[in-house]
Design a protein around this motif. Structure first.
Motif, PDB file in Angstrom:
ATOM      1  N   ASN A  65       0.826  -1.212   0.000  1.00 42.73           N
ATOM      2  CA  ASN A  65       0.000   0.000   0.000  1.00 42.73           C
ATOM      3  C   ASN A  65       0.854   1.254   0.000  1.00 42.73           C
ATOM      4  O   ASN A  65       0.519   2.261  -0.655  1.00 42.73           O
ATOM      5  CB  ASN A  65      -0.935   0.016   1.208  1.00 42.73           C
ATOM      6  N   ALA A  66       1.949   1.235   0.725  1.00 42.15           N
ATOM      7  CA  ALA A  66       2.830   2.403   0.774  1.00 42.15           C
ATOM      8  C   ALA A  66       3.413   2.709  -0.603  1.00 42.15           C
ATOM      9  O   ALA A  66       3.638   3.870  -0.959  1.00 42.15           O
ATOM     10  CB  ALA A  66       3.958   2.171   1.777  1.00 42.15           C
ATOM     11  N   LEU A  67       3.641   1.647  -1.397  1.00 43.54           N
ATOM     12  CA  LEU A  67       4.186   1.832  -2.740  1.00 43.54           C
ATOM     13  C   LEU A  67       3.123   2.224  -3.752  1.00 43.54           C
ATOM     14  O   LEU A  67       3.340   3.097  -4.593  1.00 43.54           O
ATOM     15  CB  LEU A  67       4.870   0.533  -3.202  1.00 43.54           C
ATOM     16  N   ASN A  68       1.962   1.579  -3.667  1.00 43.91           N
ATOM     17  CA  ASN A  68       0.943   1.748  -4.706  1.00 43.91           C
ATOM     18  C   ASN A  68      -0.177   2.706  -4.332  1.00 43.91           C
ATOM     19  O   ASN A  68      -0.779   3.324  -5.214  1.00 43.91           O
ATOM     20  CB  ASN A  68       0.342   0.377  -5.065  1.00 43.91           C
ATOM     21  N   HIS A  69      -0.484   2.807  -3.035  1.00 45.52           N
ATOM     22  CA  HIS A  69      -1.575   3.667  -2.582  1.00 45.52           C
ATOM     23  C   HIS A  69      -1.160   4.395  -1.307  1.00 45.52           C
ATOM     24  O   HIS A  69      -1.737   4.174  -0.223  1.00 45.52           O
ATOM     25  CB  HIS A  69      -2.842   2.843  -2.324  1.00 45.52           C
ATOM     26  N   PRO A  70      -0.140   5.271  -1.381  1.00 40.90           N
ATOM     27  CA  PRO A  70       0.374   5.918  -0.166  1.00 40.90           C
ATOM     28  C   PRO A  70      -0.659   6.742   0.580  1.00 40.90           C
ATOM     29  O   PRO A  70      -0.521   6.976   1.785  1.00 40.90           O
ATOM     30  CB  PRO A  70       1.520   6.788  -0.693  1.00 40.90           C
ATOM     31  N   GLU A  71      -1.725   7.149  -0.110  1.00 34.71           N
ATOM     32  CA  GLU A  71      -2.766   7.931   0.557  1.00 34.71           C
ATOM     33  C   GLU A  71      -3.532   7.103   1.588  1.00 34.71           C
ATOM     34  O   GLU A  71      -4.226   7.655   2.465  1.00 34.71           O
ATOM     35  CB  GLU A  71      -3.730   8.516  -0.481  1.00 34.71           C
ATOM     36  N   ARG A  72      -3.410   5.787   1.510  1.00 35.84           N
ATOM     37  CA  ARG A  72      -4.113   4.910   2.453  1.00 35.84           C
ATOM     38  C   ARG A  72      -3.282   4.610   3.706  1.00 35.84           C
ATOM     39  O   ARG A  72      -3.758   3.935   4.610  1.00 35.84           O
ATOM     40  CB  ARG A  72      -4.456   3.579   1.773  1.00 35.84           C
TER      41      ARG A  72
END
Length: 326
Positions: free
Chosen positions: A21-28
């Motif tokens: 998630n940190a790589l692909n969706h950091p907003e989460r």
């Protein structure tokens, strides 16, 4: 040793899912956690397995760009414009040269399909768009550059070559030239046909003006120089008083041939207009008058069209840049 996502997760004190998630969706993910993950990646030297990600996602973060001839600086400018626009979206551009070979063009289309390119931009070699239509039917966005047709499922970005040819010739007619030659080829190249047609229309509108067509096998400096040498072999009275070259490379070669003798003055005896307005045009031995196409804008706009519904056609207007040769 290959560093894995699990290694990064252990170093950052989080789960493998949080790393993803940190790589692909950091907003989460909490900002502090994203920072820990990025520090672990940097410290461990982790490199993402993008091939595996592409298989899961069904597409890559790369755009395929197929041009007609990478020797021509015009296409380098197109690629630069595409790359600059793609970078803003976190995409990369993979540039390939069809070398005006139909079989090679088809192989490149298939290759980009195999690599799961997120889109393909191309300057098509012929009016037969079947390889690109087949790619679009598979769900891959396709944008054609410098094409003047219509096709369902494909978008197009182009400049008006007929108008450009007319503008170039109008410039020569406007400075009083009446024996005009067009140097270009091969004839089956759409851009050459359209530029010649524009020149023909301009000449037909002026009484007493003539247009001679001089064919060359390729749009290169060497072929332009050979055409210039052939003109020099004629008696002075049999030479044109102006030349419209189908691109700047041909114009530069022609200019070199004429300048080397010292017997023919440019533009006094023969005026010259090129096409594309490549960077070198302004620094030629005599700065070259040329028809400017917005090459970088063509590339950037093509990238933008990949994310829009198919079928859009954006056309740019050419303009004459007046310098020392006409």
């Amino acid at each position: 040793m290959t560093v894995s996502v699990k290694d990064v997760a252990a170093a950052a004190g989080v789960s493998a899912g949080t790393v993803s998630n940190a790589l692909n969706h950091p907003e989460r993910v909490a900002e502090e956690t994203v920072g820990r993950v990025r520090r672990a990646i940097r410290d461990l030297g982790y490199v993402r397995n993008d091939a595996a990600r592409q298989l899961r996602a069904g597409s890559s973060r790369s755009i395929g760009l197929i041009v007609l001839d990478m020797r021509n600086p015009f296409y380098a400018d197109v690629a630069r414009g595409a790359d600059g626009r793609a970078e803003r979206d976190g995409l990369s551009v993979l540039v390939s040269d069809s070398a005006r070979d139909r079989a090679r063009e088809r192989r490149l289309v298939d290759l980009f399909a195999e690599q799961r390119a997120s889109g393909v931009i191309a300057t098509p070699l012929t009016p037969d768009l079947e390889p690109f239509e087949r790619l679009a039917a598979r769900g891959v966005p396709v944008v054609l550059i410098d094409h003047d047709g219509v096709s369902d499922g494909l978008s197009i970005v182009s400049a008006d070559d007929r108008k450009g040819g007319r503008l170039a010739t109008d410039r020569l007619l406007g400075i009083g030239r009446r024996r005009i030659a067009f140097i270009g080829g091969p004839r089956d190249l759409r851009q050459v046909r359209d530029r010649y047609e524009g020149a023909r229309r301009a000449v037909d509108a002026v009484g007493g003006a003539t247009l001679e067509r001089i064919d060359v096998d390729d749009l290169t400096v060497a072929h332009g120089r050979a055409a210039g040498e052939a003109l020099l072999a004629r008696p002075a009275a049999a030479r044109p008083d102006a030349v419209f070259a189908a691109n700047d490379l041909v114009a530069v070669g022609l200019l070199q041939a004429l300048a080397m003798t010292g017997d023919v003055r440019v533009p006094g005896d023969i005026a010259i207009v090129g096409y594309d307005d490549i960077d070198f045009a302004a620094s030629a031995v005599v700065p070259l008058t040329s028809v400017r196409q917005p090459a970088q804008e063509l590339g950037a706009t093509a990238v933008e069209l990949l994310s829009r519904p198919p079928g859009e056609h954006v056309r740019f207007e050419p303009e004459v840049v007046v310098r020392g040769t006409a």
